[in-house]
Design a protein around this motif. Structure first.
Motif, PDB file in Angstrom:
ATOM      1  N   ASP A 268     -37.163  23.186  39.919  1.00 55.63           N
ATOM      2  CA  ASP A 268     -37.522  24.146  40.958  1.00 55.63           C
ATOM      3  C   ASP A 268     -39.029  24.367  41.015  1.00 55.63           C
ATOM      4  OD1 ASP A 268     -37.883  25.412  38.574  1.00 55.63           O
ATOM      5  OD2 ASP A 268     -36.698  27.198  39.054  1.00 55.63           O
ATOM      6  N   ARG A 269     -39.787  23.552  40.261  1.00 66.30           N
ATOM      7  CA  ARG A 269     -41.245  23.645  40.258  1.00 66.30           C
ATOM      8  C   ARG A 269     -41.853  22.309  40.678  1.00 66.30           C
ATOM      9  NH1 ARG A 269     -42.503  25.861  34.363  1.00 66.30           N
ATOM     10  NH2 ARG A 269     -40.560  24.738  33.929  1.00 66.30           N
ATOM     11  N   ARG A 270     -43.086  22.360  41.189  1.00 63.89           N
ATOM     12  CA  ARG A 270     -43.744  21.157  41.665  1.00 63.89           C
ATOM     13  C   ARG A 270     -44.110  20.221  40.518  1.00 63.89           C
ATOM     14  NH1 ARG A 270     -49.380  20.962  45.173  1.00 63.89           N
ATOM     15  NH2 ARG A 270     -49.258  18.746  45.753  1.00 63.89           N
ATOM     16  N   THR A 271     -44.451  20.784  39.385  1.00 56.69           N
ATOM     17  CA  THR A 271     -44.808  20.000  38.209  1.00 56.69           C
ATOM     18  C   THR A 271     -44.625  20.840  36.962  1.00 56.69           C
ATOM     19  OG1 THR A 271     -46.577  18.757  37.118  1.00 56.69           O
ATOM     20  CG2 THR A 271     -47.232  20.699  38.377  1.00 56.69           C
ATOM     21  N   LEU A 272     -44.441  20.147  35.845  1.00 52.82           N
ATOM     22  CA  LEU A 272     -44.334  20.826  34.554  1.00 52.82           C
ATOM     23  C   LEU A 272     -45.655  20.802  33.799  1.00 52.82           C
ATOM     24  CD1 LEU A 272     -40.845  19.495  33.361  1.00 52.82           C
ATOM     25  CD2 LEU A 272     -41.379  21.689  34.456  1.00 52.82           C
ATOM     26  N   ARG A 273     -46.684  20.231  34.400  1.00 50.20           N
ATOM     27  CA  ARG A 273     -47.979  20.161  33.746  1.00 50.20           C
ATOM     28  C   ARG A 273     -48.586  21.549  33.614  1.00 50.20           C
ATOM     29  NH1 ARG A 273     -51.596  15.189  35.917  1.00 50.20           N
ATOM     30  NH2 ARG A 273     -52.993  16.235  34.437  1.00 50.20           N
ATOM     31  N   THR A 274     -49.156  21.808  32.461  1.00 46.68           N
ATOM     32  CA  THR A 274     -49.776  23.115  32.195  1.00 46.68           C
ATOM     33  C   THR A 274     -51.299  23.031  32.154  1.00 46.68           C
ATOM     34  OG1 THR A 274     -49.555  22.755  29.807  1.00 46.68           O
ATOM     35  CG2 THR A 274     -47.759  23.922  30.932  1.00 46.68           C
ATOM     36  N   ASP A 275     -51.863  21.800  32.233  1.00 41.05           N
ATOM     37  CA  ASP A 275     -53.313  21.658  32.218  1.00 41.05           C
ATOM     38  C   ASP A 275     -53.869  21.900  33.616  1.00 41.05           C
ATOM     39  OD1 ASP A 275     -51.993  19.289  33.109  1.00 41.05           O
ATOM     40  OD2 ASP A 275     -53.911  18.264  33.014  1.00 41.05           O
TER      41      ASP A 275
ATOM     42  N   ALA B  34     -52.200  14.230  41.509  1.00 42.31           N
ATOM     43  CA  ALA B  34     -52.371  13.930  40.087  1.00 42.31           C
ATOM     44  C   ALA B  34     -51.090  13.308  39.557  1.00 42.31           C
ATOM     45  CB  ALA B  34     -52.723  15.191  39.293  1.00 42.31           C
ATOM     46  N   CYS B  35     -51.198  12.701  38.394  1.00 46.19           N
ATOM     47  CA  CYS B  35     -50.034  12.095  37.759  1.00 46.19           C
ATOM     48  C   CYS B  35     -49.031  13.174  37.369  1.00 46.19           C
ATOM     49  CB  CYS B  35     -50.466  11.311  36.519  1.00 46.19           C
ATOM     50  SG  CYS B  35     -49.101  10.525  35.633  1.00 46.19           S
ATOM     51  N   GLY B  36     -47.779  12.952  37.687  1.00 44.76           N
ATOM     52  CA  GLY B  36     -46.760  13.918  37.334  1.00 44.76           C
ATOM     53  C   GLY B  36     -46.689  15.100  38.277  1.00 44.76           C
ATOM     54  N   VAL B  37     -47.413  15.045  39.419  1.00 45.38           N
ATOM     55  CA  VAL B  37     -47.396  16.127  40.401  1.00 45.38           C
ATOM     56  C   VAL B  37     -46.889  15.554  41.723  1.00 45.38           C
ATOM     57  CG1 VAL B  37     -48.746  17.870  41.626  1.00 45.38           C
ATOM     58  CG2 VAL B  37     -49.345  17.236  39.280  1.00 45.38           C
ATOM     59  N   ALA B  38     -45.823  16.100  42.225  1.00 49.13           N
ATOM     60  CA  ALA B  38     -45.232  15.586  43.454  1.00 49.13           C
ATOM     61  C   ALA B  38     -46.138  15.835  44.648  1.00 49.13           C
ATOM     62  CB  ALA B  38     -43.878  16.244  43.685  1.00 49.13           C
ATOM     63  N   GLU B  39     -46.150  14.880  45.586  1.00 46.17           N
ATOM     64  CA  GLU B  39     -46.940  15.057  46.801  1.00 46.17           C
ATOM     65  C   GLU B  39     -46.129  15.838  47.830  1.00 46.17           C
ATOM     66  OE1 GLU B  39     -47.010  11.388  49.426  1.00 46.17           O
ATOM     67  OE2 GLU B  39     -46.885  10.503  47.431  1.00 46.17           O
ATOM     68  N   PRO B  40     -46.792  16.538  48.753  1.00 45.13           N
ATOM     69  CA  PRO B  40     -46.076  17.363  49.721  1.00 45.13           C
ATOM     70  C   PRO B  40     -45.448  16.587  50.862  1.00 45.13           C
ATOM     71  CG  PRO B  40     -48.431  17.507  50.110  1.00 45.13           C
ATOM     72  CD  PRO B  40     -48.252  16.686  48.867  1.00 45.13           C
ATOM     73  N   HIS B  41     -45.745  15.282  50.984  1.00 47.91           N
ATOM     74  CA  HIS B  41     -45.244  14.505  52.106  1.00 47.91           C
ATOM     75  C   HIS B  41     -43.803  14.070  51.850  1.00 47.91           C
ATOM     76  CE1 HIS B  41     -49.447  14.451  53.263  1.00 47.91           C
ATOM     77  NE2 HIS B  41     -49.743  13.941  52.079  1.00 47.91           N
TER      78      HIS B  41
END
Length: 284
Positions: free
Chosen positions: A33-40, A142-149
């Protein structure tokens, strides 16, 4: 492991999923339910890239339409943003190749013949594609971040299909870089005769990095060594290809360096030509 076990772990199954004999239900992608799990701070590089490119675009656009401070008659300094200047609207002395074009209205840049090709060369450059795809179009940011398209068509449709013209923009960029080099050489002969000033060094440094950026282009690498089946039968092209490949590794650095040298060169010529600062003379 039961279907309930998969559901508890955040995994879902569809009725049509097939499982291997003797195994549980087929696994599908984890539902997040989140766009990414990256915390940096993954958003910092795209943001800096956007700010850097935007700063150059704004500065270059404003300077291209100012029509002042682009030619220092005393030292024969011509900013690359106005080269070649082929219109009768150009100030006397700045047209190194004559004025075959008549007066131009204010909404047309004096270097209108070269600027579109340089813009096309930069926009279709492999590095700049990576830069603005990630930072401006978020494809992906970024890597591991989904694009909005929701849909991806690559470079198969307008406007991105124009990216395939990069090799042709490369040929134009080589010609324009030759012209910039010619401008830098002519600048050694000002009104006082042959001499060297700080402006000459600035122009030469800019031209040097423009050549590094242009020759490190992927298209240049293909032109020098592409479509060769046997390097051993083409030793000269192989040698050239090897040197271009060494430059190609630093293509990203040259891309950013030239943005800086172009702005600094233009700014220096602007300040000297308007009398804001005095050119530091080294010889004569």
């Amino acid at each position: 492991m039961t279907s309930t076990d998969h559901t508890d772990r955040g995994e879902t199954t569809e009725p049509g999923d097939r499982a291997a004999p003797g195994s549980g239900p087929a696994r599908t992608r984890v539902a997040l339910d989140r766009r990414t799990l990256r915390t940096d701070r993954w958003w910092v590089p795209p943001l800096l890239t956007t700010l850097g490119l935007a700063t150059f675009v704004v500065y270059a656009t404003v300077r291209s339409f100012m029509r002042e401070g682009y030619w220092d008659a005393e030292n024969h300094y011509l900013t690359p943003f106005y080269s070649p200047c082929l219109s009768e609207s150009c100030v006397p002395g700045s047209s190194h190749f004559g004025t075959p074009i008549g007066e131009l209205p204010g909404f047309i840049p004096l270097a209108f013949l070269s600027l579109p090709f340089l813009l096309g060369f930069r926009l279709t450059c492999y590095y700049y594609r990576k830069a603005y795809y990630r930072s401006v179009w978020f494809a992906p940011p970024a890597c591991g971040v989904a694009e909005p398209h929701a849909r991806y068509t690559g470079e198969t449709r307008l406007p991105l299909i124009v990216q395939n013209a990069h090799r042709y923009f490369f040929y134009a960029a080589v010609l324009i870089t030759v012209i910039n080099t010619y401008d830098a050489v002519l600048a050694f002969g000002g009104e006082r005769g042959v001499g060297i000033g700080l402006g000459n060094i600035v122009l030469l440094v800019n031209v040097f990095f423009l050549w590094c950026y242009t020759l490190s282009c992927h298209s240049c690498r293909h032109v020098t060594g592409g479509r060769l089946k046997h390097f051993s039968k083409n030793p000269i092209r192989y040698r050239i290809w090897t040197q271009v490949s060494k430059l190609n590794v630093r293509h990203m650095q040259f891309a950013w360096i030239t943005l800086g040298t172009l702005v600094l060169t233009d700014l220096y010529v602007w300040l000297v030509s308007t009398g804001t600062i005095t050119d530091l003379r080294i010889v004569n």
